[in-house]
Scaffold this motif. Structure first.
Motif, mmCIF file in Angstrom:
data_model
loop_
_atom_site.group_PDB
_atom_site.id
_atom_site.type_symbol
_atom_site.label_atom_id
_atom_site.label_comp_id
_atom_site.label_asym_id
_atom_site.label_seq_id
_atom_site.Cartn_x
_atom_site.Cartn_y
_atom_site.Cartn_z
ATOM 1 N N HIS A 133 10.525 71.049 -37.781
ATOM 2 C CA HIS A 133 9.859 71.753 -38.867
ATOM 3 C C HIS A 133 8.454 72.240 -38.296
ATOM 4 C CE1 HIS A 133 8.975 73.267 -43.001
ATOM 5 N NE2 HIS A 133 10.201 72.746 -43.201
ATOM 6 N N SER A 134 8.270 73.662 -38.413
ATOM 7 C CA SER A 134 7.405 74.353 -37.892
ATOM 8 C C SER A 134 6.057 74.277 -38.601
ATOM 9 C CB SER A 134 7.563 75.934 -37.576
ATOM 10 O OG SER A 134 7.727 76.541 -38.801
ATOM 11 N N ASP A 135 6.173 73.701 -39.952
ATOM 12 C CA ASP A 135 5.246 73.771 -40.989
ATOM 13 C C ASP A 135 4.588 72.326 -40.694
ATOM 14 O OD1 ASP A 135 5.612 75.907 -42.055
ATOM 15 O OD2 ASP A 135 6.692 75.279 -43.943
ATOM 16 N N ILE A 136 4.999 71.196 -40.089
ATOM 17 C CA ILE A 136 4.470 70.138 -39.581
ATOM 18 C C ILE A 136 3.811 70.278 -38.271
ATOM 19 C CG2 ILE A 136 4.993 67.606 -39.381
ATOM 20 C CD1 ILE A 136 7.588 67.956 -40.974
ATOM 21 N N ILE A 137 2.682 69.969 -38.363
ATOM 22 C CA ILE A 137 1.809 70.298 -36.998
ATOM 23 C C ILE A 137 1.596 69.148 -36.141
ATOM 24 C CG2 ILE A 137 0.819 72.442 -37.681
ATOM 25 C CD1 ILE A 137 -1.560 70.802 -38.575
ATOM 26 N N ALA A 138 1.443 69.337 -34.761
ATOM 27 C CA ALA A 138 1.382 68.104 -34.002
ATOM 28 C C ALA A 138 0.352 67.053 -34.166
ATOM 29 C CB ALA A 138 1.164 68.704 -32.732
ATOM 30 N N ASP A 139 -0.775 67.281 -34.673
ATOM 31 C CA ASP A 139 -1.972 66.569 -35.020
ATOM 32 C C ASP A 139 -1.832 65.707 -36.438
ATOM 33 O OD1 ASP A 139 -2.782 68.648 -36.409
ATOM 34 O OD2 ASP A 139 -4.736 68.430 -35.605
ATOM 35 N N GLU A 140 -0.650 65.972 -37.249
ATOM 36 C CA GLU A 140 -0.504 65.516 -38.313
ATOM 37 C C GLU A 140 0.311 64.045 -38.053
ATOM 38 O OE1 GLU A 140 0.627 67.839 -42.202
ATOM 39 O OE2 GLU A 140 1.628 68.752 -40.503
ATOM 40 N N CYS A 141 -0.004 63.103 -38.924
ATOM 41 C CA CYS A 141 0.883 61.771 -38.979
ATOM 42 C C CYS A 141 2.189 61.557 -40.002
ATOM 43 C CB CYS A 141 -0.116 60.795 -39.141
ATOM 44 S SG CYS A 141 -1.290 60.576 -37.985
ATOM 45 N N VAL A 142 3.102 60.823 -39.405
ATOM 46 C CA VAL A 142 3.952 60.575 -40.475
ATOM 47 C C VAL A 142 4.025 58.967 -40.477
ATOM 48 C CG1 VAL A 142 5.556 62.407 -39.971
ATOM 49 C CG2 VAL A 142 5.867 60.298 -38.286
ATOM 50 N N VAL A 143 4.573 58.404 -41.755
ATOM 51 C CA VAL A 143 4.488 56.942 -41.869
ATOM 52 C C VAL A 143 5.625 56.508 -41.961
ATOM 53 C CG1 VAL A 143 3.405 55.442 -43.654
ATOM 54 C CG2 VAL A 143 2.379 57.546 -43.064
ATOM 55 N N ARG A 144 5.967 55.360 -41.253
ATOM 56 C CA ARG A 144 7.042 54.643 -41.446
ATOM 57 C C ARG A 144 7.144 53.072 -42.161
ATOM 58 N NH1 ARG A 144 12.684 54.061 -41.487
ATOM 59 N NH2 ARG A 144 13.578 52.451 -40.298
ATOM 60 N N GLY A 145 7.695 53.059 -43.183
ATOM 61 C CA GLY A 145 7.679 51.680 -44.164
ATOM 62 C C GLY A 145 8.296 50.421 -43.092
ATOM 63 N N ILE A 146 7.628 49.500 -43.188
ATOM 64 C CA ILE A 146 8.167 48.094 -42.695
ATOM 65 C C ILE A 146 8.492 47.220 -43.356
ATOM 66 C CG2 ILE A 146 7.436 46.462 -41.001
ATOM 67 C CD1 ILE A 146 7.450 49.334 -39.720
ATOM 68 N N THR A 147 9.898 46.594 -43.345
ATOM 69 C CA THR A 147 10.460 45.810 -44.090
ATOM 70 C C THR A 147 10.332 44.418 -43.436
ATOM 71 O OG1 THR A 147 12.713 45.893 -43.366
ATOM 72 C CG2 THR A 147 11.928 47.489 -44.995
ATOM 73 N N VAL A 148 10.756 43.370 -43.985
ATOM 74 C CA VAL A 148 10.793 42.018 -43.275
ATOM 75 C C VAL A 148 11.870 42.147 -42.325
ATOM 76 C CG1 VAL A 148 10.136 40.730 -45.424
ATOM 77 C CG2 VAL A 148 12.503 41.082 -45.093
ATOM 78 N N HIS A 149 12.907 42.843 -42.248
ATOM 79 C CA HIS A 149 13.961 43.010 -41.266
ATOM 80 C C HIS A 149 13.212 43.757 -39.861
ATOM 81 C CE1 HIS A 149 16.799 41.555 -44.272
ATOM 82 N NE2 HIS A 149 16.487 42.703 -45.125
ATOM 83 N N HIS A 150 12.092 44.013 -39.983
ATOM 84 C CA HIS A 150 11.447 44.790 -38.706
ATOM 85 C C HIS A 150 10.718 43.829 -38.252
ATOM 86 C CE1 HIS A 150 12.268 48.726 -41.196
ATOM 87 N NE2 HIS A 150 13.271 48.600 -40.404
ATOM 88 N N ILE A 151 10.455 42.611 -38.679
ATOM 89 C CA ILE A 151 9.425 41.636 -38.275
ATOM 90 C C ILE A 151 10.146 40.579 -37.558
ATOM 91 C CG2 ILE A 151 7.593 40.221 -38.785
ATOM 92 C CD1 ILE A 151 7.023 42.124 -41.220
ATOM 93 N N LYS A 152 9.714 40.253 -36.357
ATOM 94 C CA LYS A 152 10.367 38.793 -35.740
ATOM 95 C C LYS A 152 9.045 38.278 -34.861
ATOM 96 C CE LYS A 152 14.010 37.184 -32.740
ATOM 97 N NZ LYS A 152 15.135 37.678 -32.056
ATOM 98 N N ASN A 153 9.186 37.095 -35.065
ATOM 99 C CA ASN A 153 7.991 36.234 -34.340
ATOM 100 C C ASN A 153 6.514 36.952 -34.489
ATOM 101 O OD1 ASN A 153 10.192 34.543 -33.336
ATOM 102 N ND2 ASN A 153 10.458 36.046 -31.607
ATOM 103 N N GLY A 154 6.438 37.233 -35.338
ATOM 104 C CA GLY A 154 4.988 37.776 -35.907
ATOM 105 C C GLY A 154 4.553 39.217 -35.480
ATOM 106 N N ARG A 155 5.825 39.611 -34.972
ATOM 107 C CA ARG A 155 5.415 41.148 -34.238
ATOM 108 C C ARG A 155 6.647 42.354 -34.976
ATOM 109 N NH1 ARG A 155 2.752 39.136 -30.604
ATOM 110 N NH2 ARG A 155 2.374 39.419 -28.771
ATOM 111 N N ILE A 156 6.174 43.387 -34.870
ATOM 112 C CA ILE A 156 7.098 44.534 -35.442
ATOM 113 C C ILE A 156 8.133 44.933 -34.165
ATOM 114 C CG2 ILE A 156 7.246 47.039 -36.111
ATOM 115 C CD1 ILE A 156 4.702 46.556 -37.589
#
Length: 142
Positions: free
Chosen positions: A21-44
């Motif tokens: 999408h050309s309206d989303i520019i390179a220096d913007e950020c996207v955010v990813r939600g983290i669930t308990v399933h994404h965590i193992k041994n104290g790390r993502i």
């Protein structure tokens, strides 16, 4: 002033297709939600950055500028969230596109090209290039 992004391309079934999408520019950020399933041994784990099973195999993220309620990343579904600068996935031949939902106007996707799943090396790269958006106490990024 509220930002408006152009509508994304749709397939014959009305599903947003892979696109950069050309309206989303390179220096913007996207955010990813983290669930308990994404965590193992104290790390993502890199599992947090794998493709979903939807038809175009995207990774759900939100465009940070459009997020209205940051607290959604601290609830039953999500334990926290990480962010990545848009130019990072694009530098590894991934697409970042707008995919608004009726319940989430900030929703976007990261896709590998040619309707492929995000590879293990791409998922690892994403994991190695995130920062905290909503930190999870006691959990390390890497």
């Amino acid at each position: 002033m509220t930002r408006t992004l152009r509508q994304p391309p749709l397939d014959a079934n009305g599903i947003v297709t892979q696109h950069d999408h050309s309206d989303i520019i390179a220096d913007e950020c996207v955010v990813r939600g983290i669930t308990v399933h994404h965590i193992k041994n104290g790390r993502i784990t890199s599992a947090a950055f794998k493709s979903s099973s939807d038809p175009y195999k995207g990774l759900s993220v939100d465009l940070s500028e459009l997020i209205k309620d940051k607290t959604k990343f601290r609830g039953q579904s999500f334990k926290g969230a990480v962010e990545i600068i848009v130019e990072k996935p694009r530098s590894k031949d991934m697409l970042v596109g707008y995919d608004p939902l009726s319940t989430n106007n900030a929703h976007c996707q990261i896709w590998a090209r040619e309707n492929r799943k995000i590879s293990n090396s791409q998922a690892k790269f994403l994991k190695e290039n995130v920062e905290w958006f909503e930190q999870i106490d006691g959990i390390l990024l890497t």
